[in-house]
Design a protein around this motif. Structure first.
Motif, PDB file in Angstrom:
ATOM      1  N   GLY A   1      11.904   6.918 -27.916  1.00  0.00           N
ATOM      2  CA  GLY A   1      12.841   8.025 -27.959  1.00  0.00           C
ATOM      3  C   GLY A   1      14.186   7.563 -28.485  1.00  0.00           C
ATOM      4  O   GLY A   1      14.334   6.429 -28.947  1.00  0.00           O
ATOM      5  N   GLY A   2      15.157   8.474 -28.422  1.00  0.00           N
ATOM      6  CA  GLY A   2      16.503   8.125 -28.899  1.00  0.00           C
ATOM      7  C   GLY A   2      16.620   8.092 -30.404  1.00  0.00           C
ATOM      8  O   GLY A   2      17.590   7.551 -30.937  1.00  0.00           O
ATOM      9  N   LEU A   3      15.606   8.652 -31.084  1.00  0.00           N
ATOM     10  CA  LEU A   3      15.619   8.664 -32.546  1.00  0.00           C
ATOM     11  C   LEU A   3      16.261   9.960 -33.036  1.00  0.00           C
ATOM     12  O   LEU A   3      16.572  10.859 -32.252  1.00  0.00           O
ATOM     13  CB  LEU A   3      14.185   8.541 -33.074  1.00  0.00           C
ATOM     14  CG  LEU A   3      13.331   7.411 -32.470  1.00  0.00           C
ATOM     15  CD1 LEU A   3      11.885   7.512 -32.961  1.00  0.00           C
ATOM     16  CD2 LEU A   3      13.918   6.052 -32.813  1.00  0.00           C
ATOM     17  N   THR A   4      16.410  10.058 -34.328  1.00  0.00           N
ATOM     18  CA  THR A   4      16.915  11.302 -34.927  1.00  0.00           C
ATOM     19  C   THR A   4      16.131  11.563 -36.205  1.00  0.00           C
ATOM     20  O   THR A   4      15.650  10.626 -36.848  1.00  0.00           O
ATOM     21  CB  THR A   4      18.408  11.194 -35.288  1.00  0.00           C
ATOM     22  OG1 THR A   4      18.587  10.063 -36.145  1.00  0.00           O
ATOM     23  CG2 THR A   4      19.272  11.035 -34.045  1.00  0.00           C
ATOM     24  N   GLY A   5      16.010  12.830 -36.514  1.00  0.00           N
ATOM     25  CA  GLY A   5      15.476  13.201 -37.822  1.00  0.00           C
ATOM     26  C   GLY A   5      14.010  12.917 -38.055  1.00  0.00           C
ATOM     27  O   GLY A   5      13.561  12.902 -39.207  1.00  0.00           O
ATOM     28  N   MET A   6      13.245  12.688 -36.991  1.00  0.00           N
ATOM     29  CA  MET A   6      11.821  12.423 -37.195  1.00  0.00           C
ATOM     30  C   MET A   6      11.111  13.728 -37.545  1.00  0.00           C
ATOM     31  O   MET A   6      11.485  14.814 -37.071  1.00  0.00           O
ATOM     32  CB  MET A   6      11.204  11.816 -35.926  1.00  0.00           C
ATOM     33  CG  MET A   6      11.938  10.575 -35.408  1.00  0.00           C
ATOM     34  SD  MET A   6      12.219   9.289 -36.644  1.00  0.00           S
ATOM     35  CE  MET A   6      10.561   8.629 -36.808  1.00  0.00           C
TER      36      MET A   6
END
Lengths: 202, 260
Positions: free
Chosen positions: B70-75
């Motif tokens: 987690g903690g990702l962006t734009g996936m």
């Protein structure tokens, strides 16, 4: 004083030429072929590439490299300067794409013969001669080393800059090349592709 | 460009150089070494960076053999089949295949070797979404070992082993020693100083050392590629010299310098 003999002579040959995208043939008069200079930046890189920073000092007991950077990008420019080891950047780098990048990835690396490596890049009709600069008088080229992703596979001296988890920021004009070549002007237009080959013989 | 190298060896006893024992000279960079250098400087695969950040975290919910990040962006769904690099922690860095798109902020990755995901660095893992599994090279070996011998071969590029490899210790035989202290006389040079204080007693009261070689290798944390029990490995650099008769109490020291 000790006299050092040349024990390994790394020969490097440079070739640039315009290619007609319709016929895939070379545009007459556009070929530039000569030796080039391996810069101090390149020599420093090689001196650190061939050695280990630590033996069995990694988190899992693995060897740790100083650098994982290898031949990765090419850039071109419109300036000129003496081809000396002290070259630290292209004189007048030009953007190679519409994203504002000054460096473009090498397309292929191959080994034409034993002890030889050749890197190749064909700047497409839309590259270099981007909107606003339809005709670009290319007179210099540089070869750059890098690694992606730095955070996961970089060496102990490799640190990420910019936004691509790489050691070079492609949107900065003044990156330091490991090899540099200046040549008679090639006018890059949107009618032709620019092919650049760099070959090293060890 | 010239790569210059130089070799220097001598004997000493109780810290005093044995008179007449200096051996200076140039050496040969072998064909094997040239092939090694050719492969070392180049990538066989250059990946394409898609996006990245610095606040990834390991979260619950993944199936067996996977980890949920987690903690990702734009996936997006297009992220499936791409790769996620996790690193920056200095521990358990790696590049992992994205097996499932979960949300714009999270994906599942294949964790083929459980424990390799840097979950000790939650919420501050540097991440990058990549088209491929990271830049890939065929060559990771670097200068690592030095070996000695009692033979002599022509110093030509085709040298592919020490003529008569000399075991440094025995029971079992070990033919190579880790290169010693490394310095940089100038920024474009590297110099190794390796001292052999071993007695070499298994060879008798003294032994004639007349050749030396440097070898490239890599240790992955489990083992090195080169078998130190085999004396016939291919060196990247080789030097032969007038024999130095080393007594058990003497130290043989070799320096090897490469200038680029």
């Amino acid at each position: 004083m000790l006299k050092f003999r040349e024990d390994i002579h790394i020969e490097s040959n440079f070739l640039a030429r315009l290619i007609d995208p319709k016929t895939r043939k070379e545009v007459p008069g556009s070929r530039r072929e000569a030796h080039n200079v391996f810069t101090d930046t390149g020599r420093d890189w090689l001196a650190h590439l061939v050695v280990w920073a630590g033996l069995n000092t990694g988190p899992s007991g693995e060897d740790v490299a100083y650098t994982q950077r290898r031949l990765r990008w090419m850039g071109v420019g419109t300036g000129t300067q003496a081809e000396v080891e002290g070259v630290t950047s292209l004189v007048t780098p030009v953007e190679v794409d519409e994203s504002g990048n000054y460096l473009s990835p090498i397309q292929t690396s191959d080994f034409p013969a034993t002890k030889q490596v050749r890197v190749y890049k064909e700047f497409s009709t839309a590259e270099i001669s981007i909107s606003g600069s339809p005709v670009v008088p290319v007179t210099e080229a540089g070869l750059f080393v890098d690694v992606i992703p730095v955070s996961a596979i970089g060496g102990s001296e490799d640190s990420a800059v910019g936004s691509e988890d790489s050691t070079l920021n492609r949107q900065v004009a003044a990156n330091a090349p490991v090899a540099y070549k200046m040549f008679d002007v090639i006018n890059k237009t949107q009618d032709f592709a620019l092919e650049i080959r760099w070959e090293f013989r060890f | 460009m010239r790569v210059e190298s130089n070799f220097h060896a001598w004997l000493s006893e109780d810290g005093v150089v044995v008179p007449g024992s200096h051996r200076h000279g140039h050496n040969v960079f072998t064909d094997f070494g040239r092939e090694w250098l050719r492969d070392l400087v180049s990538w066989t695969l250059r990946t394409t960076y898609v996006q990245g950040g610095a606040a990834a975290t390991v979260i619950a919910g993944a199936g067996a053999g996977e980890k949920r990040i987690g903690g990702l962006t734009g996936m997006t769904s297009a992220s499936e089949g791409r790769y996620l690099s996790l690193g920056g922690s200095g521990d358990n860095d790696g590049v992992f295949l994205i097996s499932s798109f979960i949300s714009v902020n999270s994906v599942d990755v294949v964790d083929a070797s459980p424990g390799t995901i840097p979950d000790a660095n939650n919420s501050s893992i540097v991440w990058a979404e990549l088209e491929g599994p990271g830049d890939t090279t065929a060559e990771q070996r670097r200068l690592r070992w030095i070996g000695l011998g009692t033979g002599s071969a022509l110093e030509i590029t085709s040298v592919d082993q020490l003529a008569s490899p000399l075991s440094i210790t025995t029971g079992p035989d070990v033919f190579f020693k880790v290169l010693g202290t490394r310095t940089e006389p100038v920024i474009t040079a590297t110099k190794y100083v390796t001292a052999f204080a071993e007695t070499f007693a298994h060879h008798g009261a003294s032994v004639d050392i007349s050749e030396a070689a440097i070898f490239a290798d890599v240790h992955d944390g489990t083992s090195a590629l080169l078998d130190t029990a085999v004396g016939t490995n291919a060196p990247v650099a080789y030097k032969t010299f007038a024999p130095l008769n080393k007594l058990q109490a003497q130290t043989f020291t070799a320096t090897w310098e490469f200038r680029f």
